[in-house]
Design an enzyme around this catalytic site. Structure first.
Site, PDB file in Angstrom:
ATOM      1  N   GLY A 275       0.878  -1.163   0.000  1.00 41.85           N
ATOM      2  CA  GLY A 275       0.000   0.000   0.000  1.00 41.85           C
ATOM      3  C   GLY A 275       0.909   1.204   0.000  1.00 41.85           C
ATOM      4  O   GLY A 275       2.127   1.083  -0.192  1.00 41.85           O
TER       5      GLY A 275
ATOM      6  N   GLY B 162       9.975   5.392   5.149  1.00 46.69           N
ATOM      7  CA  GLY B 162       9.020   6.329   4.588  1.00 46.69           C
ATOM      8  C   GLY B 162       9.630   7.541   3.918  1.00 46.69           C
ATOM      9  O   GLY B 162       8.931   8.480   3.572  1.00 46.69           O
TER      10      GLY B 162
ATOM     11  N   ARG C  53      -4.773   2.094  -9.021  1.00 48.63           N
ATOM     12  CA  ARG C  53      -3.888   1.153  -9.698  1.00 48.63           C
ATOM     13  C   ARG C  53      -4.631  -0.146  -9.997  1.00 48.63           C
ATOM     14  O   ARG C  53      -5.668  -0.432  -9.388  1.00 48.63           O
ATOM     15  CB  ARG C  53      -2.681   0.845  -8.802  1.00 48.63           C
TER      16      ARG C  53
ATOM     17  N   ASP D  15       0.966  -2.922  -9.117  1.00 47.18           N
ATOM     18  CA  ASP D  15       0.733  -1.771  -8.245  1.00 47.18           C
ATOM     19  C   ASP D  15       1.347  -0.498  -8.821  1.00 47.18           C
ATOM     20  O   ASP D  15       1.139   0.587  -8.265  1.00 47.18           O
ATOM     21  CB  ASP D  15       1.276  -2.040  -6.836  1.00 47.18           C
ATOM     22  N   ASN D  16       2.068  -0.608  -9.929  1.00 48.97           N
ATOM     23  CA  ASN D  16       2.652   0.555 -10.595  1.00 48.97           C
ATOM     24  C   ASN D  16       1.956   0.891 -11.913  1.00 48.97           C
ATOM     25  O   ASN D  16       2.468   1.701 -12.686  1.00 48.97           O
ATOM     26  CB  ASN D  16       4.144   0.320 -10.876  1.00 48.97           C
TER      27      ASN D  16
END
Length: 452
Positions: free
Chosen positions: A91, A127, A187, A255-256
């Site tokens: 995520g 992050g 996505r 996811d891209n």
């Protein structure tokens, strides 16, 4: 009469989906915020060009909400196949959706981040984003936009004053936070997550959200198949534009892949020096899964995973029929993209395809640089090299789509090969010299003006 500037038009449509699609998060607090890149061209398109530098840093370095917009950043939930291995534990791990707004074409756009701090999906990551990674993404998006690729835009890059440890580059290294402007951040992996959870209700909700807000259409009787049709068309075009640009994304995981067909999320990308189908961008792509010449196959496979996910709410037959059209759509799109870069006006499908095949054979046989070839050939006259005899013959009857009177054509081709990327970064890293970076951006935009 001049067109009036775009007014700032905030949106909050993502909230229609509900809390099952995202997690409210807080932005990291950075030791410093030093503006390194501000995309005033993109800011003009969304009504934010008049922000002062202090306001810009406040919104895109400290993430104070834009007026009338999302009150808190949202980390989006999704799954994905990563190098064909399904991962339900991903995520937004170092980014979030910060704001939504309309652009000057009436489209709903997202402002989202990279390097803005940890979220529930960060796993063991910090992050953060390295400054080098941010510089590379700015260079990639500017170059791709100039080459006619539908891409996210690097909106803002701010250095944040933290020393980051990384295993794949000299550490400690400088840190940054990037804001990108995109036509949605939904996505294929967003749909995969709902299929994994067998959540038909939210699948229908997501289909409706994408059709209404990203495609401007109301969902009809077979909304799933219609959405797949739109996504297949956009992603086939994306694959074609990568090939014409000589670009290797490097990580074409599900996811891209944005369901608007917009290229985004730039990590180990490279531009291929020559037309070498096996050329790879990621050092960890040992099998060449996302090699230059395999990108259409990879993106088709990703579209197949969307179809599999849509089986949650649709019969198989209409989805299969749409998937079967990918190859034909790709062939049309790659002809259009390569003829655009050749600077000639398309004729008919059969002849255009013959041009593309002749150009590809010439590039493979000659080993000439991709950028050099398209620079010299713009307008329809290939180099005087025997490898291009066939291309010269089939292009003879093509009309140029524009002349070579722009000052760009009196110089040298603009490229973005890895040695130059590293040299631009070295100047920043070793001397804090940003001049090569800004000089390159100006050269890219000059090329874009000559091509457009």
């Amino acid at each position: 009469m001049s067109t009036p500037p775009q007014a700032y038009a905030p949106q909050r449509r993502i909230l229609e989906l509900g809390g099952a699609f995202y997690d409210p998060v807080e932005a990291a607090r950075f030791p410093q915020t030093t503006l390194r890149f501000r995309n005033d061209r993109a800011a003009t398109e969304v009504g934010l060009a008049n922000l002062s530098e202090a306001e810009w840093l406040s919104h895109f370095g400290r993430f104070e909400p834009l007026p009338g917009n999302l009150e808190q950043p949202l980390a989006l939930r999704y799954h994905g196949h990563q190098f064909r291995q399904y991962n339900p534990e991903i995520g937004d791990g170092r980014g979030f959706l910060f704001a939504q707004l309309r652009d000057d074409r009436g489209r709903q756009m997202d402002l989202a981040t990279k390097g803005s701090g940890t979220t529930p999906w960060s796993r063991f990551g910090d992050g953060r984003l390295t400054l080098k990674g941010g510089v590379r993404e700015v260079l990639a998006t500017e170059m791709l936009q100039a080459l006619g690729v539908n891409t996210s835009r690097s909106f803002s890059l701010i250095e944040t004053g933290e020393a980051l440890e990384r295993g794949d580059e000299p550490s400690p290294t400088r840190s940054a936070v990037l804001v990108r402007l995109s036509h949605g951040h939904i996505r294929i992996g967003t749909f995969q997550r709902l299929a994994y959870l067998r959540d038909a209700e939210n699948m229908e909700r997501l289909i409706g959200y994408v059709l209404r807000n990203l495609y401007g259409e109301e969902p009809g009787e077979d909304a799933a198949a219609h959405l797949l049709d739109l996504v297949v068309d956009r992603t086939a075009t994306l694959a074609a534009s990568y090939m014409a640009a000589g670009f290797v994304h490097g990580v074409l995981n599900t996811d891209n892949i944005n369901v608007t067909g917009e290229s985004f999320d730039y990590g180990p990308w490279r531009f291929a020096p020559t037309w070498e189908p096996s050329f790879t961008a990621a050092y960890f792509d040992h099998q060449g899964l996302y090699a230059f010449g395999r990108q259409p196959e990879a993106i088709h496979w990703d579209a197949m995973q969307l179809a599999v996910s849509l089986r949650t709410v649709s019969e198989a037959e209409p989805l299969i029929a749409v998937l079967d059209s990918f190859a034909e759509r790709y062939q049309r799109a790659v002809s259009k993209a390569i003829l655009w870069r050749l600077g000639v006006v398309p004729r008919d499908a059969e002849t255009d395809r013959a041009v593309v095949q002749a150009v590809e054979r010439g590039l493979v046989g000659s080993k000439i640089g991709i950028d050099r070839f398209f620079f010299d050939t713009f307008g329809g006259t290939p180099p005087a090299d025997p490898a291009f005899d066939e291309a010269r013959a089939v292009l003879a009857d093509y009309a140029p789509r524009k002349g070579r009177d722009h000052p760009y054509w009196s110089g040298a081709p603009c490229s973005m090969l890895i040695d130059e990327v590293e040299a631009i970064w070295a100047a920043i890293d070793q001397r804090d010299d940003w001049a090569p970076f800004h000089t390159k951006l100006a050269a890219i935009r000059e090329m874009g003006a000559a091509l457009s």
